[in-house]
Design a protein around this motif. Structure first.
Motif, PDB file in Angstrom:
ATOM      1  N   PRO A 131       0.794  -1.230   0.000  1.00 31.82           N
ATOM      2  CA  PRO A 131       0.000   0.000   0.000  1.00 31.82           C
ATOM      3  C   PRO A 131       0.824   1.277   0.000  1.00 31.82           C
ATOM      4  N   LYS A 132       0.439   2.202  -0.881  1.00 30.94           N
ATOM      5  CA  LYS A 132       1.028   3.532  -0.858  1.00 30.94           C
ATOM      6  C   LYS A 132       0.445   4.269   0.335  1.00 30.94           C
ATOM      7  N   SER A 133       1.021   5.408   0.678  1.00 28.68           N
ATOM      8  CA  SER A 133       0.468   6.201   1.768  1.00 28.68           C
ATOM      9  C   SER A 133      -0.950   6.629   1.398  1.00 28.68           C
ATOM     10  N   LEU A 134      -1.753   6.943   2.412  1.00 26.20           N
ATOM     11  CA  LEU A 134      -3.139   7.351   2.153  1.00 26.20           C
ATOM     12  C   LEU A 134      -3.200   8.599   1.285  1.00 26.20           C
ATOM     13  N   VAL A 135      -2.288   9.525   1.499  1.00 25.34           N
ATOM     14  CA  VAL A 135      -2.277  10.750   0.700  1.00 25.34           C
ATOM     15  C   VAL A 135      -1.986  10.435  -0.761  1.00 25.34           C
ATOM     16  N   GLU A 136      -1.023   9.557  -0.991  1.00 24.61           N
ATOM     17  CA  GLU A 136      -0.719   9.155  -2.371  1.00 24.61           C
ATOM     18  C   GLU A 136      -1.934   8.499  -3.020  1.00 24.61           C
ATOM     19  N   GLN A 137      -2.627   7.656  -2.264  1.00 23.53           N
ATOM     20  CA  GLN A 137      -3.816   6.991  -2.790  1.00 23.53           C
ATOM     21  C   GLN A 137      -4.923   8.011  -3.084  1.00 23.53           C
ATOM     22  N   ALA A 138      -5.044   9.008  -2.213  1.00 21.82           N
ATOM     23  CA  ALA A 138      -6.100  10.006  -2.353  1.00 21.82           C
ATOM     24  C   ALA A 138      -5.849  10.979  -3.496  1.00 21.82           C
ATOM     25  N   GLN A 139      -4.588  11.160  -3.864  1.00 20.33           N
ATOM     26  CA  GLN A 139      -4.245  12.147  -4.889  1.00 20.33           C
ATOM     27  C   GLN A 139      -4.130  11.550  -6.288  1.00 20.33           C
ATOM     28  N   GLN A 140      -4.418  10.273  -6.416  1.00 21.22           N
ATOM     29  CA  GLN A 140      -4.439   9.660  -7.738  1.00 21.22           C
ATOM     30  C   GLN A 140      -5.604  10.213  -8.555  1.00 21.22           C
ATOM     31  N   VAL A 141      -5.420  10.347  -9.845  1.00 15.03           N
ATOM     32  CA  VAL A 141      -6.493  10.810 -10.737  1.00 15.03           C
ATOM     33  C   VAL A 141      -6.594   9.843 -11.914  1.00 15.03           C
ATOM     34  N   PRO A 142      -7.707   9.098 -12.010  1.00 11.53           N
ATOM     35  CA  PRO A 142      -8.780   9.013 -11.030  1.00 11.53           C
ATOM     36  C   PRO A 142      -8.359   8.179  -9.816  1.00 11.53           C
ATOM     37  N   ILE A 143      -9.135   8.278  -8.744  1.00 10.04           N
ATOM     38  CA  ILE A 143      -8.836   7.490  -7.547  1.00 10.04           C
ATOM     39  C   ILE A 143      -9.205   6.038  -7.805  1.00 10.04           C
ATOM     40  N   LEU A 275     -10.979  16.009   0.868  1.00 11.79           N
ATOM     41  CA  LEU A 275     -11.396  15.077  -0.184  1.00 11.79           C
ATOM     42  C   LEU A 275     -12.825  14.597   0.034  1.00 11.79           C
ATOM     43  N   TYR A 276     -13.171  14.330   1.291  1.00 16.47           N
ATOM     44  CA  TYR A 276     -14.485  13.770   1.606  1.00 16.47           C
ATOM     45  C   TYR A 276     -15.544  14.822   1.943  1.00 16.47           C
ATOM     46  N   ARG A 277     -15.158  16.091   2.086  1.00 15.41           N
ATOM     47  CA  ARG A 277     -16.043  17.118   2.622  1.00 15.41           C
ATOM     48  C   ARG A 277     -17.385  17.202   1.873  1.00 15.41           C
ATOM     49  N   GLU A 278     -17.359  17.334   0.578  1.00 17.42           N
ATOM     50  CA  GLU A 278     -18.596  17.494  -0.192  1.00 17.42           C
ATOM     51  C   GLU A 278     -19.488  16.270  -0.051  1.00 17.42           C
ATOM     52  N   ASP A 279     -18.897  15.105  -0.063  1.00 15.42           N
ATOM     53  CA  ASP A 279     -19.675  13.876   0.071  1.00 15.42           C
ATOM     54  C   ASP A 279     -20.329  13.799   1.444  1.00 15.42           C
ATOM     55  N   ILE A 280     -19.607  14.200   2.480  1.00 17.49           N
ATOM     56  CA  ILE A 280     -20.141  14.177   3.839  1.00 17.49           C
ATOM     57  C   ILE A 280     -21.336  15.120   3.962  1.00 17.49           C
ATOM     58  N   LEU A 281     -21.236  16.312   3.377  1.00 20.04           N
ATOM     59  CA  LEU A 281     -22.334  17.276   3.448  1.00 20.04           C
ATOM     60  C   LEU A 281     -23.594  16.742   2.763  1.00 20.04           C
ATOM     61  N   LYS A 282     -23.422  16.084   1.636  1.00 20.93           N
ATOM     62  CA  LYS A 282     -24.585  15.501   0.933  1.00 20.93           C
ATOM     63  C   LYS A 282     -25.143  14.315   1.715  1.00 20.93           C
ATOM     64  N   LEU A 283     -24.268  13.528   2.295  1.00 23.70           N
ATOM     65  CA  LEU A 283     -24.700  12.385   3.091  1.00 23.70           C
ATOM     66  C   LEU A 283     -25.480  12.835   4.314  1.00 23.70           C
ATOM     67  N   GLN A 284     -25.031  13.906   4.938  1.00 24.20           N
ATOM     68  CA  GLN A 284     -25.695  14.444   6.125  1.00 24.20           C
ATOM     69  C   GLN A 284     -27.149  14.780   5.834  1.00 24.20           C
ATOM     70  N   ASP A 285     -27.410  15.370   4.685  1.00 26.46           N
ATOM     71  CA  ASP A 285     -28.782  15.690   4.301  1.00 26.46           C
ATOM     72  C   ASP A 285     -29.569  14.426   3.979  1.00 26.46           C
ATOM     73  N   LEU A 286     -28.904  13.464   3.377  1.00 30.02           N
ATOM     74  CA  LEU A 286     -29.588  12.228   2.982  1.00 30.02           C
ATOM     75  C   LEU A 286     -30.066  11.427   4.177  1.00 30.02           C
TER      76      LEU A 286
END
Length: 296
Positions: A131-143, A275-286
């Motif tokens: 496994p690469k570091s979490l940051v390396e995994q998170a910065q891949q495009v696409p993930i 990275l997760y912020r937008e998804d968390i905000l939408k999930l919170q409403d859901l």
């Protein structure tokens, strides 16, 4: 034919092993003897023979799946726990709806940053790939990293919400399990239709996160490598298998430390938070739950 009345659909690293045990302990609940069956991730009726042959637990047909519940007697609720159903949401939701349209589904969600961190530590500990570091995994495009992608809950859960009646779906937070496991489990008992006054023994944790003190030593002890092969061949004629396994387990324990020995640095945590912020905000409403702690 006895069929599941509820399914634990997610997520990994969110206490599902403990919850499986708490459900199994209830006298009115029957749990599949196999955890993480992952049956509904594949349309087995149309799968080729090669795919069927690769199924780890051999449950590759509806008939075999049903056999898992054949020993149930007079229990009021029958269930299984496959926390990857949520991640494999499209195939899983379609197949679940096809076979069990009225089943109740349960998701336990964990702060996606903490979930990814725990998942990463598991991969390091168990020598799963490199496994690469979490940051390396998170910065891949696409993930492409499953460790990172599993934390984007909104789209996964919304698919289930669109496919099933909301009354069939219950969402809990890992924080609730940590803070008051008995209260959460009693609510879950009510949801699946069994006696909610039952009090499970929640005094011990099923899994405690640990990391290796030395990754090199850990790889030698856990991984498939020449060192283990040579040592095993040399000791096999003189030391019984059970004794060798005990020695190996003791060495692994000596090389283990609490997860704080391999911390997620503040800068790394902040990158994942964003990275997760937008998804968390939408999930919170859901799900209509306060997820502000996941944004700090």
């Amino acid at each position: 034919m006895k069929l599941p009345t509820f399914l634990i659909i997610g997520v990994q690293k969110a206490g599902t092993t403990s919850i499986y045990d708490y459900l199994q302990a209830h006298p009115q609940v029957y749990m599949s003897p196999i955890k993480e069956i992952n049956f509904f991730q594949v349309d087995w009726d149309n799968a080729d023979e090669e795919t069927k042959a690769k199924k780890p637990n051999g449950i590759n047909s509806w008939e075999k799946y049903c056999q898992l519940f054949a020993d149930a007697r007079d229990e009021l609720a029958l269930g299984e726990a496959s926390p990857n159903y949520l991640f494999k949401y499209q195939d899983s939701a379609e197949n679940i709806h096809r076979y069990l349209p009225d089943v109740k589904t349960i998701a336990i969600l964990r702060d996606p940053v903490e979930r990814a961190y725990s998942d990463y530590l598991m991969h390091v500990r168990d020598v799963i790939g490199k496994p690469k570091s979490l940051v390396e995994q998170a910065q891949q495009v696409p993930i492409t990293s499953f460790t990172i992608r599993k934390g984007f809950y909104y789209e996964q859960l919304k698919y289930f919400f669109d496919k099933f009646n909301r009354e069939q779906i219950r969402v809990y937070l890992y924080d609730e399990l940590v803070k008051n496991p008995v209260e959460m489990m009693q609510d879950m008992y009510r949801f699946i239709g069994v006696d909610d006054t039952f009090v499970p023994d929640t005094s011990s944790k099923k899994q405690v996160a640990q990391v290796p003190k030395s990754t090199t030593v850990n790889q030698l002890l856990r991984g498939q490598n020449w060192f283990r092969s040579v040592v095993s061949s040399a000791l096999k004629p003189i030391i019984p298998l059970e004794v060798r396994q005990k020695i190996r387990s003791k060495l692994i324990k000596m090389n283990s430390a609490e997860k704080k020995a391999m911390p997620l640095l503040p800068a790394e945590r902040q990158i994942l938070r964003e990275l997760y912020r937008e998804d968390i905000l939408k999930l919170q409403d859901l799900i209509q739950k306060d997820l502000s702690k996941w944004l700090d």
